[in-house]
Design a protein around this motif. Structure first.
Motif, short mmCIF file in Angstrom:
data_model
loop_
_atom_site.label_atom_id
_atom_site.label_comp_id
_atom_site.label_asym_id
_atom_site.label_seq_id
_atom_site.Cartn_x
_atom_site.Cartn_y
_atom_site.Cartn_z
N GLY A 191 0.80 -1.22 0.00
CA GLY A 191 0.00 0.00 0.00
C GLY A 191 0.83 1.26 0.00
N ALA A 192 2.04 1.24 0.57
CA ALA A 192 2.85 2.45 0.68
C ALA A 192 3.45 2.87 -0.65
CB ALA A 192 3.96 2.24 1.70
N GLY A 193 3.57 1.97 -1.59
CA GLY A 193 4.06 2.34 -2.91
C GLY A 193 5.56 2.39 -3.00
N GLU A 194 6.05 3.02 -4.08
CA GLU A 194 7.46 2.97 -4.42
C GLU A 194 8.33 3.84 -3.51
OE1 GLU A 194 7.30 6.42 -7.87
OE2 GLU A 194 7.66 4.34 -8.45
N LEU A 195 7.71 4.76 -2.76
CA LEU A 195 8.52 5.60 -1.86
C LEU A 195 8.97 4.84 -0.62
CD1 LEU A 195 6.62 9.02 -2.02
CD2 LEU A 195 8.70 8.34 -3.23
N LEU A 196 8.35 3.70 -0.31
CA LEU A 196 8.70 2.94 0.89
C LEU A 196 10.03 2.20 0.65
CD1 LEU A 196 7.78 1.96 3.73
CD2 LEU A 196 6.88 -0.07 2.57
N GLU A 198 1.24 10.87 3.22
CA GLU A 198 0.28 10.37 2.23
C GLU A 198 0.54 8.90 1.90
OE1 GLU A 198 -1.03 11.34 -2.40
OE2 GLU A 198 0.15 12.81 -1.25
N ALA A 199 1.83 8.52 1.76
CA ALA A 199 2.15 7.13 1.49
C ALA A 199 1.79 6.26 2.68
CB ALA A 199 3.64 7.00 1.17
N ARG A 200 2.02 6.78 3.90
CA ARG A 200 1.67 6.03 5.11
C ARG A 200 0.18 5.82 5.18
NH1 ARG A 200 -0.11 8.08 9.82
NH2 ARG A 200 0.23 6.90 11.77
N ALA A 201 -0.60 6.84 4.87
CA ALA A 201 -2.06 6.74 4.93
C ALA A 201 -2.58 5.71 3.92
CB ALA A 201 -2.67 8.12 4.66
N ALA A 202 -1.95 5.66 2.74
CA ALA A 202 -2.36 4.68 1.74
C ALA A 202 -2.11 3.26 2.24
CB ALA A 202 -1.62 4.94 0.44
N VAL A 229 -2.04 2.31 5.44
CA VAL A 229 -2.98 2.01 6.53
C VAL A 229 -4.35 1.69 5.94
CG1 VAL A 229 -4.18 2.99 8.50
CG2 VAL A 229 -1.71 3.35 8.23
N ALA A 230 -4.73 2.44 4.90
CA ALA A 230 -6.04 2.20 4.29
C ALA A 230 -6.13 0.79 3.71
CB ALA A 230 -6.28 3.25 3.21
N LEU A 231 -5.08 0.33 3.05
CA LEU A 231 -5.11 -1.01 2.47
C LEU A 231 -5.14 -2.07 3.58
CD1 LEU A 231 -5.14 -2.61 -0.15
CD2 LEU A 231 -2.62 -2.61 -0.10
N ALA A 232 -4.45 -1.81 4.71
CA ALA A 232 -4.47 -2.75 5.83
C ALA A 232 -5.86 -2.81 6.45
CB ALA A 232 -3.44 -2.34 6.87
N ALA A 233 -6.55 -1.65 6.51
CA ALA A 233 -7.91 -1.64 7.05
C ALA A 233 -8.84 -2.43 6.15
CB ALA A 233 -8.37 -0.20 7.20
N GLU A 234 -8.64 -2.28 4.83
CA GLU A 234 -9.51 -2.97 3.89
C GLU A 234 -9.32 -4.49 3.95
OE1 GLU A 234 -9.85 -3.43 -0.97
OE2 GLU A 234 -9.02 -1.56 -0.12
N ARG A 235 -8.08 -4.95 4.05
CA ARG A 235 -7.81 -6.39 3.97
C ARG A 235 -7.90 -7.10 5.32
NH1 ARG A 235 -2.65 -6.97 -0.20
NH2 ARG A 235 -3.74 -6.22 -2.07
N HIS A 236 -7.53 -6.39 6.38
CA HIS A 236 -7.41 -7.08 7.66
C HIS A 236 -8.29 -6.48 8.75
CE1 HIS A 236 -3.95 -9.04 5.85
NE2 HIS A 236 -3.39 -7.85 5.59
N GLY A 237 -9.07 -5.46 8.38
CA GLY A 237 -9.89 -4.80 9.40
C GLY A 237 -9.07 -4.07 10.42
N ALA A 238 -7.87 -3.59 10.01
CA ALA A 238 -6.96 -2.93 10.93
C ALA A 238 -7.47 -1.54 11.29
CB ALA A 238 -5.57 -2.82 10.31
N VAL A 239 -7.34 -1.19 12.57
CA VAL A 239 -7.74 0.13 13.08
C VAL A 239 -6.50 0.77 13.67
CG1 VAL A 239 -9.19 1.38 14.69
CG2 VAL A 239 -10.08 -0.67 13.55
N GLN A 240 -6.24 2.02 13.23
CA GLN A 240 -5.06 2.70 13.74
C GLN A 240 -5.29 3.15 15.17
OE1 GLN A 240 -3.67 5.70 11.06
NE2 GLN A 240 -2.13 6.50 12.48
N ARG A 241 -4.32 2.92 16.03
CA ARG A 241 -4.43 3.35 17.43
C ARG A 241 -4.18 4.84 17.54
NH1 ARG A 241 -0.71 -0.09 21.38
NH2 ARG A 241 -1.76 1.24 22.91
#
Length: 847
Positions: free
Chosen positions: A783-788, A829-833, A835-847
């Motif tokens: 999800g973080a893309g090429e900048l990671l 922005e890359a970090r948010a992308a 986290v969003a993909l983790a929420a979609e696939r794993h139901g992850a919630v950011q603390r």
């Protein structure tokens, strides 16, 4: 082979003052290997003399035993006793207590006088026993180290001797002789005889050699002796098991006659026990000439002798008293009743010579070496005969050896030799070898002269003829090992002198070196050793249970394995499918001996059988098999990939003052496995896995980016650790090293070091307890893309502030651009992308 020096001197010019060490030093110069020296005088010292029993008084004792109080004369009557010392009676008559009862007044015996030392450092001194002072001992054969006989003392008349009283026993019984022992290699079978060793000694010293064959005059036969037929119905590789059989009969032998002391002494020094005169003559001729013989009690034979292969289910009781199940490959000596001997290996019990034998049939035969070797190994029956027959015996020697044995039976046993002789033979073609000019120089590096080559080859008994292009050599019949021109060059180099060969280091040709896989394997092994692990090597033999446990991750699944036909241990009868059984055994053994902090690894082959295992094809010797035969053989060989395994148990370091070492755990095994990938430049992906030999919740399944499975790492199963008596939490890993090396790039290209700064951001995600952290990490990477640049898990938390059944995973993310300095907004922005993909696939919630 033990060589009594007195015997060797009959055929070679050995100096009178030469020792066994001197003889071995000379034989080493022609390529023979020295082993040991045997001297009776090393364990036996005098005074030991001939004595005559003057009187004998039997005295019963309270313990039920009867002893003899003897007066024994040890110097000739009227002569002066020249020996002095405590217990030596100046009168020349010694009082001796003796418990044996096989002698009487007037017998001449062996007397060990005070001051003598017997084998085992048994020192003779006067001692009071049974109410007398016994000043010496009347000796038995075993007490002198001459044999196992201990039922009575040596009576010299039983040996056919009537020596002068007071004569030194060392000279009388040949105890002043010595023997040099050499190791005879498989290609030098002719040296299993005094004839062969004497020839080699003469070549080594440049002295004359007297062939013992030249001393035997073979009688011209007046007709055929005992009927013999050679009927090999199944020759091995097309070679008949027997191509010459000589039979001679000697009648009227006296089996009760003693073996002469000179013969018994030589046999004993040569390492053979004196048994009886007839048997001793057979062994004596074999040691002298190198031709094994067998003597039959002719009156026990039934019908003609037939040399044939064994029939299915046939049995034979051999001379050692064992009944043997015979193979159809075994070559037999038979008569009308069936098998009476294993040809060239051991005779049968039914026709054995004994105390009642009066007519002896001598067998002197030439057998095929391969057939003899197979029979000896099949029946685990090493014998002096098989030792010689399987290395090759002189075909032309059979009639000479039979004549020599007949002569000795006539001379020593009082027999009469029949003038008839049976000699059934198929004469082999002599080996004729061309040795081109310059070939020896090219092979050895020395420009041998024509004279040197001819002299060396003629010295071993070869017939050498010169022709335009070199030498034409006919090998002697006693050298069946000479078959090709390289064999001749070896003889030339050996006899001219190995010390003449210059020592030069070869120059490595350019462009050579380690192969790609060798370099990779060395890099991995060196890297693990540098990391502090210890390399071990284990046997590849395992049990069925070990293969089933470690060879598959699924419990209860049976793993196909290669079974050994002749295992060292019946318990470990299979070849390994995994390295872990051997590593765990090494860890257990070290742990039991107090070495408890271990990090072991091994790189080795595992064996994976295919559809075909082995081959029924057995190609003949002497020719390259056809391609289809080779394909069949190769198809039966199991796949043998390289694996790499390791076991970590105990602590990572020994304890020290103020330092409590950390115990090894599952993550360390995983780190080592990932390190192997880094050493090869291959990314190893870890995911939650299951394996029956590992802990259910602490096991990583290892694979390549392509998804190919390459191994496991983690904590070993608690039940397994308890079985092996190893510490809890011990960890292990195993990788398919061959798959890793194949996945590695030919050239590992280093990444350029960026000059732009890195931006780091952390994120903590709450997910279900069952969610695998590695899956979440891969989702963030995607999800973080090429900048990671990198992402790593640095904390797992559950407890206060986290719902039941949930956990918090904390990741560190590193961002960097190749062409500019990133802004905080770009990284966020890359970090948010991610986290969003983790929420979609794993139901992850950011603390």
């Amino acid at each position: 082979m033990r060589i009594p020096l007195s015997w060797l001197r009959e055929f070679a010019q050995v100096p009178a003052d030469a020792t066994a060490e001197d003889v071995m030093a000379d034989l080493v110069r022609v390529g023979l290997e020295e082993e040991d020296v045997h001297r009776p005088s090393d364990e036996l010292s005098g005074p030991i003399v001939v004595g005559q029993v003057l009187s004998l008084e039997k005295e019963p004792q309270k313990n039920g035993k009867t002893i003899n109080w003897c007066q024994v004369r040890v110097v000739p009557e009227g002569a002066e006793q020249t020996l002095t010392g405590e217990g030596i009676d100046p009168s020349g008559v010694q009082g001796i207590v003796c418990g044996a009862h096989n002698f009487e007044v007037g017998d001449k015996v062996v007397v060990t006088l005070p001051g003598a030392v017997l084998p085992g450092d048994f020192r003779i001194s006067p001692r009071k026993t049974y109410g007398h002072v016994s000043a010496g001992m009347i000796a038995s054969a075993r007490e002198l180290g001459l044999g196992d006989e201990h039922d009575g003392i040596i009576v010299l008349s039983d040996l056919g001797l009537d020596p002068e009283i007071g004569m030194d026993i060392f000279e009388l019984l040949g105890l002043d002789d010595e023997a040099a022992e050499i190791n005879v290699t498989p290609d030098r079978g002719y040296c299993f005889s005094l004839r062969g060793v004497a020839r080699e000694y003469a070549l080594a010293t440049g002295t004359a050699f007297v062939d013992p064959v030249s001393r035997v005059s073979v009688d011209e036969p007046t007709g055929e002796d005992y009927p013999v037929r050679l009927e090999d119905q199944a020759p091995i590789y097309g070679t008949a098991g027997c191509d010459r059989f000589v039979a001679r009969t000697v009648r009227g032998v006296d089996p009760t006659r003693p073996t002469p002391p000179w013969m018994a002494s030589r046999l004993r020094l040569a390492g053979m026990r004196s048994i009886s005169l007839i048997v001793d003559i057979s062994n004596y001729v074999m040691l002298e000439l190198g031709q094994p013989l067998h003597f039959y009690d002719a009156e026990k034979l039934r019908g003609p002798i037939v040399v044939r292969r064994a029939n299915p289910g046939e049995k034979l009781e051999t001379l050692d008293g064992k009944v043997r199940e015979l193979s159809t490959e075994d070559l037999l000596i038979t008569d009308d009743r069936g098998a009476i001997g294993l040809a060239g290996v051991m005779g049968g019990a039914e026709t054995e010579v004994g105390d009642g034998t009066s007519t002896v049939l001598i067998e002197s035969a030439h057998f095929d070496a391969i057939s003899m070797g197979r029979t000896r190994r099949r029946h685990r029956l090493p014998s002096e005969a098989s030792k010689r027959n399987e290395r090759g015996v002189d075909w032309a020697l059979a009639d000479v050896a039979a004549q020599r044995a007949a002569d000795l039976l006539v001379e020593l046993a009082g027999g009469t030799a029949e003038t008839t002789v049976t000699d059934v033979q198929v004469r082999p073609e002599p080996a004729v070898i061309d040795l081109p000019d310059g070939f020896a120089a090219r092979l050895i590096g020395i420009d041998y002269t024509r004279e040197q080559q001819v002299s060396a080859l003629a010295g071993i008994g070869a017939d050498v003829q010169e022709y335009d292009a070199g030498l034409r050599v006919t090998a002697p019949t006693w050298r069946p090992d000479l078959a090709i021109k390289e064999d001749l060059v070896e003889e030339i180099a050996r006899l001219v002198g190995y010390d003449q060969i210059p020592a030069t280091l070869p120059v490595a040709p350019p462009g050579r070196g380690l192969t790609r896989t060798q370099q990779q394997r060395r890099r991995v092994l060196q890297g693990l050793a540098d990391a502090g692990l210890t390399e071990v090597l284990n046997y590849p033999f395992v049990s069925t249970a070990q293969n089933n446990r470690f060879g598959t991750p699924v419990e209860g699944e049976e793993v196909p394995a290669v079974k050994l036909a002749n295992p060292i241990s019946s318990e470990f009868g299979y070849l390994r499918r995994s390295l872990l059984p051997g590593l765990l055994e090494a860890a257990r053994r070290n742990h039991a001996r107090g070495f408890r902090d271990l990090a072991l690894f091994e790189a080795g082959l595992v064996f994976e059988p295919g559809e075909q295992l082995g081959s029924a094809v057995l190609p003949p010797l002497g020719a390259k098999p056809a391609d289809e035969v080779l394909d069949e053989l190769y198809a039966g060989i199991p796949e043998q990939p390289w694996h790499l395994g390791g076991v970590l148990t105990g602590h990572e370091a020994p304890p020290a003052a103020g330092y409590a070492p950390r115990p090894w755990e599952w993550s360390d095994a995983l780190d080592v496995a990932l390190t192997v990938g880094e050493l090869l430049g291959v990314e190893v992906v870890a995911a939650q896995g299951r394996h029956q030999a590992f802990h259910p919740g602490r096991t990583a399944r290892l694979s390549l980016r392509t998804g190919e499975h390459i191994g496991f790492a983690g904590e070993l199963h608690p039940g397994l650790l308890k079985e092996q008596d190893l510490p809890a939490r011990s960890a292990a890993f195993e990788l398919d090293l061959e798959a890793l090396m194949e996945a590695a790039a030919d050239v590992v290209v280093a990444r350029p070091i960026s000059t732009f700064p890195v931006t780091t951001q952390d994120v903590a995600l709450v997910v279900d307890e069952a969610t695998v952290a590695g899956d979440v990490l891969e989702t963030l990477r995607e999800g973080a893309g090429e900048l990671l640049e990198d992402v790593a898990l640095f904390d797992v938390y559950s407890g206060a502030g986290i719902e039941d059944g949930r956990k918090s995973l904390a990741f560190g993310l590193r961002f960097r651009a190749a062409d500019r300095t990133l802004t905080a907004d770009e990284a966020s922005e890359a970090r948010a992308a991610a986290v969003a993909l983790a929420a979609e696939r794993h139901g992850a919630v950011q603390r």
